[in-house]
Scaffold this active site. Sequence first.
Site, mmCIF file in Angstrom:
data_model
loop_
_atom_site.group_PDB
_atom_site.id
_atom_site.type_symbol
_atom_site.label_atom_id
_atom_site.label_comp_id
_atom_site.label_asym_id
_atom_site.label_seq_id
_atom_site.Cartn_x
_atom_site.Cartn_y
_atom_site.Cartn_z
ATOM 1 N N GLU A 168 0.751 -13.535 12.197
ATOM 2 C CA GLU A 168 1.278 -12.377 12.918
ATOM 3 C C GLU A 168 1.139 -11.172 11.989
ATOM 4 O O GLU A 168 1.421 -11.266 10.790
ATOM 5 C CB GLU A 168 2.760 -12.596 13.271
ATOM 6 C CG GLU A 168 2.990 -13.716 14.259
ATOM 7 C CD GLU A 168 2.328 -13.463 15.604
ATOM 8 O OE1 GLU A 168 2.296 -12.293 16.048
ATOM 9 O OE2 GLU A 168 1.833 -14.438 16.205
ATOM 10 N N ASP B 75 0.832 -1.212 0.000
ATOM 11 C CA ASP B 75 0.000 0.000 0.000
ATOM 12 C C ASP B 75 0.865 1.258 0.000
ATOM 13 O O ASP B 75 2.010 1.231 0.430
ATOM 14 C CB ASP B 75 -0.916 -0.036 1.242
ATOM 15 C CG ASP B 75 -2.071 0.937 1.116
ATOM 16 O OD1 ASP B 75 -2.326 1.434 -0.002
ATOM 17 O OD2 ASP B 75 -2.718 1.210 2.138
ATOM 18 N N ASN C 15 -10.659 -2.509 -6.344
ATOM 19 C CA ASN C 15 -9.816 -1.626 -7.173
ATOM 20 C C ASN C 15 -10.385 -1.433 -8.583
ATOM 21 O O ASN C 15 -10.017 -0.477 -9.277
ATOM 22 C CB ASN C 15 -8.377 -2.153 -7.267
ATOM 23 C CG ASN C 15 -7.574 -1.974 -6.003
ATOM 24 O OD1 ASN C 15 -6.651 -2.743 -5.716
ATOM 25 N ND2 ASN C 15 -7.881 -0.959 -5.202
ATOM 26 N N HIS D 187 3.050 3.341 -8.735
ATOM 27 C CA HIS D 187 2.889 1.910 -9.064
ATOM 28 C C HIS D 187 4.132 1.393 -9.808
ATOM 29 O O HIS D 187 4.581 0.275 -9.565
ATOM 30 C CB HIS D 187 1.644 1.697 -9.929
ATOM 31 C CG HIS D 187 0.363 2.099 -9.231
ATOM 32 N ND1 HIS D 187 0.074 1.738 -7.942
ATOM 33 C CD2 HIS D 187 -0.704 2.829 -9.660
ATOM 34 C CE1 HIS D 187 -1.106 2.236 -7.600
ATOM 35 N NE2 HIS D 187 -1.603 2.897 -8.625
HETATM 36 C C1 FPP Z 1 -1.875 0.168 -3.460
HETATM 37 O O1 FPP Z 1 -1.395 1.478 -3.396
HETATM 38 C C2 FPP Z 1 -1.276 -0.514 -4.584
HETATM 39 C C3 FPP Z 1 -1.945 -1.021 -5.651
HETATM 40 C C4 FPP Z 1 -3.413 -0.962 -5.793
HETATM 41 C C5 FPP Z 1 -1.230 -1.625 -6.770
HETATM 42 C C6 FPP Z 1 -0.071 -2.454 -6.364
HETATM 43 C C7 FPP Z 1 0.674 -2.861 -7.547
HETATM 44 C C8 FPP Z 1 1.996 -2.838 -7.680
HETATM 45 C C9 FPP Z 1 2.944 -2.463 -6.639
HETATM 46 C C10 FPP Z 1 2.574 -3.318 -8.933
HETATM 47 C C11 FPP Z 1 3.071 -4.688 -8.648
HETATM 48 C C12 FPP Z 1 3.092 -5.503 -9.828
HETATM 49 C C13 FPP Z 1 2.985 -6.846 -9.812
HETATM 50 C C14 FPP Z 1 3.087 -7.586 -11.059
HETATM 51 C C15 FPP Z 1 2.708 -7.607 -8.598
HETATM 52 P P1 FPP Z 1 -2.425 2.660 -3.554
HETATM 53 O O2 FPP Z 1 -2.467 3.074 -4.959
HETATM 54 O O3 FPP Z 1 -3.739 2.259 -2.968
HETATM 55 O O4 FPP Z 1 -1.752 3.752 -2.677
HETATM 56 P P2 FPP Z 1 -2.482 4.914 -1.895
HETATM 57 O O5 FPP Z 1 -3.179 4.258 -0.738
HETATM 58 O O6 FPP Z 1 -1.346 5.759 -1.475
HETATM 59 O O7 FPP Z 1 -3.416 5.595 -2.836
#
Ligand code: FPP
Length: 248
Positions: free
Chosen positions: A209, A22, A70, A39
């Site tokens: 945990e 996150d 999402n 991302h």
């Molecule tokens: C949450 O941060 C993250 C996501 C919804 C996307 C996570 C994806 C990646 C890290 C890419 C990984 C790729 C693979 C192939 C596994 P957010 O956007 O909700 O952050 P915020 O809470 O700050 O808005």
Amino acid sequence: MTTFLEQLDKNRIPTSVAIIMDGNGRWAKKQGKNRVFGHQTGVESVDHVMEAAAGIGIKYLTLYAFSTENWNRPINEVNALMDLFVTAINSYLEKMLSHNIRMVIVGDIDRLSEKTRNNMQMAIDKTAGCTGMTLVLAISYSSRWEIVRAVKNIAAEVKDGKLNLDDIDDACFSNYLATKGIPDPDLLIRTSGELRISNFLMWQLSYSELYFTDVCWPEFREEQLYEAILDYQNRERRFGKTSEQLTK
Ligand code: FPP
């Protein structure tokens, strides 16, 4: 100064670790960049953490990449994430093969485009013979989706006489979940300071945990993983028993 890695007890590495990645969006905003940049940098964190996890002997690493909720994000971000998943998985392929990492996906993948699904399937097929760590990507996943699906499948099998009501227990139920065959997480990590489970592995986390860190996912790398595992190694897991029972 000893590093977190040096302090780890190599005999007590958790078998199964799950991560709610996150804070990509907030991290990017802080840099004055758009959310997608967060991302993209998060993809690099996955690369580092996957290799580090395999390196210390974690057997299952489950990453929450995209929840069923999402899908409600702005379409531009959803599309960017789907494209990013495909390019990221392709970019990990060589490393997965050289580090003996098998990739699997859990989630409602029927909601993905056929092209995205096919691309992901290619990596699943190519790494299917790897026997080291299993990288579980939760994409279009949520616990409620998974549990409702399990209940429907169980009900249908009972109705058809394929399953006896008396045979339904914890182990049986687990076999109807998308994570069938994947050990429940010993440790759940959530980045970015949020203190929620967010519809992730609610059945499987019963005795995990929990570890929360303020570090946002794009800045979560090897050191932060080792630090989390060190914290885990200082916990006493009682599974409902007393402390005295464990030392007997
Ligand atoms: C949450 O941060 C993250 C996501 C919804 C996307 C996570 C994806 C990646 C890290 C890419 C990984 C790729 C693979 C192939 C596994 P957010 O956007 O909700 O952050 P915020 O809470 O700050 O808005």
